[in-house]
Design an enzyme around this catalytic site. Structure first.
Site, PDB file in Angstrom:
ATOM      1  N   GLY A 130       0.753  -4.995   0.967  1.00  0.00           N
ATOM      2  CA  GLY A 130      -0.406  -5.069   0.078  1.00  0.00           C
ATOM      3  C   GLY A 130      -0.096  -5.745  -1.244  1.00  0.00           C
ATOM      4  O   GLY A 130      -0.997  -6.307  -1.878  1.00  0.00           O
ATOM      5  N   ALA A 160       0.869  -1.175   0.000  1.00  0.00           N
ATOM      6  CA  ALA A 160       0.000   0.000   0.000  1.00  0.00           C
ATOM      7  C   ALA A 160       0.910   1.231   0.000  1.00  0.00           C
ATOM      8  O   ALA A 160       2.093   1.138   0.333  1.00  0.00           O
ATOM      9  CB  ALA A 160      -0.903  -0.018   1.228  1.00  0.00           C
ATOM     10  N   GLU A 215      -0.450  -9.339  -0.535  1.00  0.00           N
ATOM     11  CA  GLU A 215      -1.888  -9.585  -0.342  1.00  0.00           C
ATOM     12  C   GLU A 215      -2.646  -9.566  -1.662  1.00  0.00           C
ATOM     13  O   GLU A 215      -3.577 -10.348  -1.869  1.00  0.00           O
ATOM     14  CB  GLU A 215      -2.450  -8.535   0.623  1.00  0.00           C
ATOM     15  N   GLU A 239       4.657  -4.955   7.294  1.00  0.00           N
ATOM     16  CA  GLU A 239       3.904  -3.905   7.987  1.00  0.00           C
ATOM     17  C   GLU A 239       4.364  -3.703   9.425  1.00  0.00           C
ATOM     18  O   GLU A 239       4.273  -2.591   9.957  1.00  0.00           O
ATOM     19  CB  GLU A 239       2.396  -4.224   7.966  1.00  0.00           C
TER      20      GLU A 239
HETATM   21  N1  CAA Z   1       4.633   3.239  -0.611  1.00  0.00           N
HETATM   22  C1  CAA Z   1       5.036   4.403  -1.128  1.00  0.00           C
HETATM   23  N2  CAA Z   1       6.187   4.557  -1.788  1.00  0.00           N
HETATM   24  C2  CAA Z   1       6.968   3.463  -1.939  1.00  0.00           C
HETATM   25  C3  CAA Z   1       6.606   2.214  -1.424  1.00  0.00           C
HETATM   26  C4  CAA Z   1       5.378   2.121  -0.727  1.00  0.00           C
HETATM   27  N3  CAA Z   1       4.929   0.955  -0.218  1.00  0.00           N
HETATM   28  N4  CAA Z   1       7.592   1.335  -1.703  1.00  0.00           N
HETATM   29  C5  CAA Z   1       8.521   2.006  -2.389  1.00  0.00           C
HETATM   30  N5  CAA Z   1       8.157   3.305  -2.538  1.00  0.00           N
HETATM   31  C6  CAA Z   1       8.901   4.373  -3.213  1.00  0.00           C
HETATM   32  C7  CAA Z   1      10.069   4.848  -2.380  1.00  0.00           C
HETATM   33  O1  CAA Z   1       9.643   5.764  -1.403  1.00  0.00           O
HETATM   34  C8  CAA Z   1      10.939   5.461  -3.435  1.00  0.00           C
HETATM   35  O2  CAA Z   1      10.412   6.729  -3.764  1.00  0.00           O
HETATM   36  P1  CAA Z   1      11.407   8.002  -3.957  1.00  0.00           P
HETATM   37  O3  CAA Z   1      12.222   7.634  -5.172  1.00  0.00           O
HETATM   38  O4  CAA Z   1      10.465   9.130  -4.188  1.00  0.00           O
HETATM   39  O5  CAA Z   1      12.229   8.088  -2.732  1.00  0.00           O
HETATM   40  C9  CAA Z   1      10.717   4.556  -4.650  1.00  0.00           C
HETATM   41  O6  CAA Z   1       9.479   3.866  -4.398  1.00  0.00           O
HETATM   42  C10 CAA Z   1      11.796   3.499  -4.817  1.00  0.00           C
HETATM   43  O7  CAA Z   1      11.929   2.783  -3.600  1.00  0.00           O
HETATM   44  P2  CAA Z   1      13.333   2.580  -2.830  1.00  0.00           P
HETATM   45  O8  CAA Z   1      14.254   3.710  -3.116  1.00  0.00           O
HETATM   46  O9  CAA Z   1      13.029   2.296  -1.394  1.00  0.00           O
HETATM   47  O10 CAA Z   1      13.863   1.268  -3.582  1.00  0.00           O
HETATM   48  P3  CAA Z   1      14.874   0.160  -3.001  1.00  0.00           P
HETATM   49  O11 CAA Z   1      15.224  -0.687  -4.143  1.00  0.00           O
HETATM   50  O12 CAA Z   1      15.966   0.823  -2.218  1.00  0.00           O
HETATM   51  O13 CAA Z   1      14.003  -0.691  -1.935  1.00  0.00           O
HETATM   52  C11 CAA Z   1      12.029  -1.861  -1.147  1.00  0.00           C
HETATM   53  C12 CAA Z   1      12.906  -1.462  -2.363  1.00  0.00           C
HETATM   54  C13 CAA Z   1      12.809  -2.795  -0.215  1.00  0.00           C
HETATM   55  C14 CAA Z   1      10.817  -2.601  -1.689  1.00  0.00           C
HETATM   56  C15 CAA Z   1      11.613  -0.580  -0.385  1.00  0.00           C
HETATM   57  O14 CAA Z   1      11.077   0.353  -1.304  1.00  0.00           O
HETATM   58  C16 CAA Z   1      10.574  -0.812   0.678  1.00  0.00           C
HETATM   59  O15 CAA Z   1      10.891  -1.295   1.731  1.00  0.00           O
HETATM   60  N6  CAA Z   1       9.313  -0.431   0.408  1.00  0.00           N
HETATM   61  C17 CAA Z   1       8.242  -0.504   1.369  1.00  0.00           C
HETATM   62  C18 CAA Z   1       7.756  -1.932   1.574  1.00  0.00           C
HETATM   63  C19 CAA Z   1       6.662  -1.968   2.608  1.00  0.00           C
HETATM   64  O16 CAA Z   1       6.860  -1.652   3.770  1.00  0.00           O
HETATM   65  N7  CAA Z   1       5.441  -2.388   2.195  1.00  0.00           N
HETATM   66  C20 CAA Z   1       4.310  -2.481   3.064  1.00  0.00           C
HETATM   67  C21 CAA Z   1       3.476  -1.240   2.932  1.00  0.00           C
HETATM   68  S1  CAA Z   1       2.167  -1.170   4.139  1.00  0.00           S
HETATM   69  C22 CAA Z   1       0.910  -2.107   3.506  1.00  0.00           C
HETATM   70  O17 CAA Z   1       1.011  -2.669   2.433  1.00  0.00           O
HETATM   71  C23 CAA Z   1      -0.351  -2.179   4.334  1.00  0.00           C
HETATM   72  C24 CAA Z   1      -1.298  -3.254   3.925  1.00  0.00           C
HETATM   73  O18 CAA Z   1      -1.324  -4.306   4.466  1.00  0.00           O
HETATM   74  C25 CAA Z   1      -2.271  -3.027   2.858  1.00  0.00           C
END
Ligand code: CAA
Length: 261
Positions: free
Chosen positions: A110, A67, A113, A133
């Protein structure tokens, strides 16, 4: 097609719809506007008689990284409660036609999911599944805790949800989260998913959709109710032309020509 900003819709085969998440700069983070488009595309494909099965995919780097965290970060309890945040995600599981997820790269939160909401998951060797999460101070909200518990059991689900550790494609296959890990190569997993969708789309579509419905019932009904439901639906298929055609074709040693009726 061009009415969408965050997804692409294509027709790689006459009877297969391919939906590609297309928000590459955010690793396909599932924002509300993206999910609204996704729901719309699924409703349209489901209503289109020429489509027999769907493939959902992302990019090589990310199926979907979850998400949209930046969209969520300032929300209050009253906001998410009043706006029924994520409730619209359930629309997707109302799709009658089979959905195959072709997963490369990150399928996190998400994104994991979303893959679990599909009917069949094919994974590329690069796929990484996780429910991170817990690292954000929350828990899965799109069905992860429930669907994983059904599929991989309590201990593994607890481990994923409570540690936030990612699971490799190989591990996901061993745990039964995915049908199989396909061969290496860019686009290979999408290719194989399209082939599988084409196979499904070549069958009688009333039976295909009945098959999906009864398998899904196994996750909601107890065994006695599920068996009764399956038998009733099986009986019902004797009212279709496709049953007459399929069984006559077998007896006459020829290929069936299903009319989806
Ligand atoms: N939401 C918003 N933006 C996101 C995102 C997310 N879930 N995942 C990645 N992005 C964005 C980053 O902020 C970044 O944006 P900027 O260039 O503007 O800074 C861009 O995508 C590229 O990401 P990274 O620079 O972080 O890329 P990376 O290769 O270094 O890392 C990753 C990749 C490990 C997947 C890392 O992006 C990450 O940890 N993302 C979040 C994963 C996460 O926590 N997901 C769970 C979300 S909560 C949820 O889903 C709730 C639910 O149950 C429905």
């Amino acid at each position: 097609s061009s009415q969408y900003n965050y997804i692409l819709v294509a027709r790689p085969e006459p009877n297969v719809a391919l939906i590609t998440l297309n928000r590459p700069k955010a690793l396909n983070a599932l924002s509300s506007p993206l999910f609204a488009e996704l729901n719309q595309a699924f409703i349209e494909a489901d209503a289109d008689d020429t489509v027999g099965a769907l493939v959902l995919t992302g990019s090589e780097k990310a199926f979907a990284a979850g998400a949209d965290i930046k969209e969520m970060q300032d929300k209050e309890y009253s906001d998410v409660f009043k706006n029924r945040f994520l409730e619209d995600w359930t629309q997707l599981s109302k799709t009658r036609k089979p959905i195959i997820a072709a997963v490369s790269g990150y399928a996190l939160g998400g994104g994991c999911e979303l893959a679990l909401m599909c009917d069949i998951i094919l994974a590329s060797p690069t796929a990484k599944f996780g429910q991170p999460e817990i690292n954000l101070g929350v828990i899965p909200g799109g069905g992860g805790s429930q669907r994983l518990a059904h599929i991989i059991g309590k201990s593994r689900t607890m481990e994923m949800v409570l540690t936030g550790r990612n699971v490799s494609a190989q591990e996901a296959e061993k745990w039964g989260m995915v049908s199989r890990v396909v061969g290496e190569g860019e686009g290979q997993v999408v290719k194989e998913a399209i082939e599988m969708a084409k196979t499904i789309a070549s069958k009688g579509q009333v039976a295909v959709q009945a098959g999906k419905e009864v398998v899904n019932a196994a996750y909601e009904l107890n065994l006695a109710e599920g068996l009764r439901f399956e038998r009733r639906i099986f009986h019902g298929l004797f009212a279709t032309k496709d049953q007459k055609e399929g069984m006559s074709a077998f007896a006459e040693k020829r290929k069936p020509e299903f009319t989806n009726s």
